[in-house]
Design a protein around this motif. Structure first.
Motif, short mmCIF file in Angstrom:
data_model
loop_
_atom_site.label_atom_id
_atom_site.label_comp_id
_atom_site.label_asym_id
_atom_site.label_seq_id
_atom_site.Cartn_x
_atom_site.Cartn_y
_atom_site.Cartn_z
N GLY A 1 -9.83 29.77 58.11
CA GLY A 1 -8.55 30.42 58.36
C GLY A 1 -7.91 30.93 57.09
O GLY A 1 -8.57 31.51 56.22
N HIS A 2 -6.60 30.68 56.94
CA HIS A 2 -5.90 31.18 55.76
C HIS A 2 -6.31 30.43 54.49
O HIS A 2 -6.02 30.90 53.39
CB HIS A 2 -4.39 31.08 55.96
CG HIS A 2 -3.84 29.69 55.90
ND1 HIS A 2 -3.98 28.80 56.95
CD2 HIS A 2 -3.18 29.02 54.92
CE1 HIS A 2 -3.42 27.65 56.62
NE2 HIS A 2 -2.93 27.75 55.41
N LEU A 3 -7.01 29.31 54.64
CA LEU A 3 -7.51 28.56 53.49
C LEU A 3 -8.99 28.84 53.22
O LEU A 3 -9.62 28.10 52.46
CB LEU A 3 -7.29 27.06 53.68
CG LEU A 3 -5.85 26.57 53.61
CD1 LEU A 3 -5.78 25.08 53.88
CD2 LEU A 3 -5.22 26.89 52.25
N ILE B 1 -11.66 28.35 41.85
CA ILE B 1 -11.50 28.52 43.29
C ILE B 1 -10.82 29.85 43.56
O ILE B 1 -9.86 30.23 42.88
CB ILE B 1 -10.64 27.38 43.89
CG1 ILE B 1 -11.26 26.01 43.61
CG2 ILE B 1 -10.43 27.58 45.39
CD1 ILE B 1 -10.33 24.85 43.91
N TRP B 2 -11.34 30.56 44.56
CA TRP B 2 -10.72 31.81 45.03
C TRP B 2 -10.52 31.71 46.52
O TRP B 2 -11.47 31.45 47.27
CB TRP B 2 -11.62 33.00 44.69
CG TRP B 2 -11.10 34.33 45.16
CD1 TRP B 2 -9.99 34.99 44.73
CD2 TRP B 2 -11.70 35.18 46.16
NE1 TRP B 2 -9.85 36.18 45.39
CE2 TRP B 2 -10.88 36.33 46.27
CE3 TRP B 2 -12.84 35.07 46.96
CZ2 TRP B 2 -11.18 37.37 47.16
CZ3 TRP B 2 -13.14 36.11 47.84
CH2 TRP B 2 -12.31 37.23 47.94
N PHE B 3 -9.28 31.88 46.97
CA PHE B 3 -8.97 31.87 48.40
C PHE B 3 -9.06 33.30 48.91
O PHE B 3 -8.26 34.17 48.53
CB PHE B 3 -7.58 31.26 48.64
CG PHE B 3 -7.54 29.79 48.35
CD1 PHE B 3 -7.90 28.87 49.32
CD2 PHE B 3 -7.16 29.33 47.10
CE1 PHE B 3 -7.88 27.51 49.06
CE2 PHE B 3 -7.14 27.97 46.82
CZ PHE B 3 -7.50 27.06 47.80
N SER B 4 -10.04 33.54 49.78
CA SER B 4 -10.41 34.91 50.13
C SER B 4 -9.35 35.65 50.93
O SER B 4 -9.35 36.88 50.94
CB SER B 4 -11.73 34.90 50.91
OG SER B 4 -11.57 34.26 52.17
N GLN B 5 -8.47 34.94 51.61
CA GLN B 5 -7.49 35.64 52.43
C GLN B 5 -6.26 36.07 51.64
O GLN B 5 -5.62 37.06 51.99
CB GLN B 5 -7.08 34.74 53.60
CG GLN B 5 -8.23 34.36 54.50
CD GLN B 5 -9.05 35.56 54.94
OE1 GLN B 5 -8.61 36.34 55.78
NE2 GLN B 5 -10.23 35.72 54.37
N THR B 6 -5.92 35.34 50.59
CA THR B 6 -4.72 35.65 49.82
C THR B 6 -5.03 36.16 48.42
O THR B 6 -4.17 36.78 47.78
CB THR B 6 -3.85 34.39 49.68
OG1 THR B 6 -4.59 33.39 48.94
CG2 THR B 6 -3.48 33.84 51.05
N GLY B 7 -6.24 35.91 47.93
CA GLY B 7 -6.58 36.25 46.55
C GLY B 7 -6.10 35.23 45.55
O GLY B 7 -6.32 35.39 44.33
#
Length: 506
Positions: free
Chosen positions: A419-421, A434-440
């Motif tokens: 999801g958002h994470l 770490i890169w969170f793909s939904q928020t950058g």
């Protein structure tokens, strides 16, 4: 190298637990947990202190174990049930070809549930799986009563018994209560009892591969009372909370028993932590029970033993619970290799710090068995590392160390659609990006200086060059992926995550 199909091949005992953190071993310095049998396996074997699961949840982790492949190649990049498993080459399948009698007892978590995937036989308890429990779910081909051997057995002992009798959800990492039936009926004991029975009925003309696969300490947190009593009055340290983590919980998410984040009432959290530790000690005692019987059968010195977990449990770290996130509590796992008969020439008592991953299990097992390692396997055998001794700076390294570690993976790429994470991450065991793909959003932790991941140093000037390096590495890792997270020049945020890559559904 052992000859396929001959008595020279060692037995392989592969022990997995579900959702056990990397640090929950006495020998690893945990201040509370008691694990005497696992400590002894580590003391007389080799412990890998930087073992990870690239995709920390049950299904993709097990795909890595079965295939020896990375998520990009086995295709499971998140948690998604009811996607058929059609892998041509699997660890038990290759061992069967090499002359082994192959058996799994406990959790498989594949689909369809009764797929053997190379085993000669499976005695199954996957725990509570929602898609099998829902009678109205037309996507589920196998209802729970048909696929869970433990539940059928339990109802023979206690008519009408069920897995939900305690009122605990299978994902409730913040609540606990003791097991109400006799300890011998607990699913942990059942896995060992069935595994002991396999020793009685195995083909004596063949070496065996036994996967003893426990559901606990995955929730429900339901240890037998005797084990809970060991921890109920213990001074349990509070979980670490980073400066980047949520500090307030205005929605009161922590009151939800199956939350993955939130501020949980302290008394409830302490009880859950005590029960989690109690489940681990219960597992340890039952593993000791099996090892005693293995010795009675005269097979201890003929058996290679591997112990690990499919993923961890956040257990309140940074006010988070369960798994699927890239932090140490979720993605880092215990890993022990033991060779009681000293057939492999391991450096007993060594602690290795190279980054290994679940994909390395299949080539390690096949290497120990003298069997062919398929070309499609991405992992590498860790036997040479285990023979090389300790890489700790305070100990003199063996002469063989340089050759053993030469060319070992410089870093691990992990990921999870969540999801958002949804996240992608890289680590070499000393640093983590770490890169969170939904928020950058990005995070960077210097694990040598900050092993608890308390400070997100992504904006610290002293690490600017490191972060540029790791970001470029991730751009390279993702540039050929079907999702479109990278164009080879930059990371692209906001692309819809996929729990399963398209080729698995073709």
């Amino acid at each position: 190298m052992a000859q396929a199909g001959t008595a020279k091949q060692p037995n392989i005992l592969f022990i997995t637990v579900d959702q056990m953190r990397f640090d929950c071993l006495s020998i690893a310095g945990h201040p509370i947990v008691e694990t005497p049998n696992l400590d002894e396996l580590a003391r007389t074997g080799v412990r890998f202190d930087r073992a990870y699961t690239a995709t920390p949840s049950c299904i993709p982790a097990r795909a890595a174990i079965f295939t020896g492949q990375s998520p990009a190649h086995h295709g499971r990049t998140g948690y998604e049930d009811c996607v058929p498993w059609r892998y041509e080459e699997t660890m038990p399948g290759e061992l069967a070809k090499a002359g082994y009698h192959t058996q799994c007892v406990g959790k498989m978590h594949v689909y369809p549930a009764r797929s053997l995937l190379g085993f000669h036989n499976v005695v199954m308890h996957d725990g509570y799986l929602h898609h099998n429990r829902m009678r109205h779910n037309v996507a589920a081909k196998d209802h729970f009563d048909q696929v869970d051997d433990y539940l059928v057995w339990l109802r023979q002992q206690v008519p009408s018994a069920d897995l939900v009798d305690l009122g605990l959800d299978c994902n409730a990492s913040t609540v606990a209560r003791p097991w109400e039936l006799p300890e011998r009926l607990h699913p942990t004991n059942w896995v060992v009892s069935e595994s002991i029975d396999f020793l009685r009925r195995r083909d004596p003309s063949k070496p065996f591969f036994l996967w003893m696969s426990f559901v606990r300490p995955h929730p429900p947190f339901d240890p037998p009372q005797a084990f809970l009593d060991l921890y109920k009055d213990a001074e349990i340290p509070e979980p670490p909370v980073g400066d980047w983590a949520m500090q307030e919980d205005p929605m009161q998410l922590g009151l939800n028993p199956v939350t993955d984040k939130g501020l949980v009432p302290k008394r409830r959290l302490k009880q859950a932590m005590a029960a989690y530790y109690a489940l681990i000690t219960h597992l340890d005692h039952q593993i000791g029970r099996f090892l005693q019987v293995l010795n009675e059968y005269g097979e201890m010195n003929n058996t290679i033993i591997i112990f690990t977990s499919d993923h961890g449990e956040m257990l309140g770290d940074h006010h988070m619970f369960r798994k699927a996130v890239p932090y140490e509590g979720s993605a880092r796992i215990p890993f022990i290799l033991n060779d009681p008969g000293n057939r492999l020439g391991l450096k007993r008592g060594a602690v290795r710090n190279e980054v290994i991953e679940l994909r390395d299990i299949m080539p390690t097992v096949l290497d120990a068995a003298g069997a062919r390692i398929p070309d499609a396997v991405d992992g590498r055998s860790i036997l040479e590392l285990a023979r090389a001794g300790s890489a700790s700076p305070d100990r003199q390294q063996d002469a063989s160390l340089d050759s053993a570690v030469q060319g070992w993976r410089p870093h691990l790429h992990g990921e999870h659609a969540y999801g958002h994470l949804s996240n992608h991450w890289l680590t070499n065991g000393k640093e983590k990006y770490i890169w969170f793909s939904q928020t950058g959003q990005e995070q960077y932790f210097n694990l040598e200086k900050d092993p608890l991941e308390l400070h997100n140093a992504v904006n610290d000037a002293e690490y600017a060059d490191c972060i540029v390096h790791w970001r470029q590495q991730l751009i390279e890792e993702l540039k050929a992926r079907e999702e479109g997270y990278s164009d080879g020049e930059q990371l692209i945020a906001g692309i819809a995550p996929r729990s399963t890559l398209s080729f698995l559904k073709a």
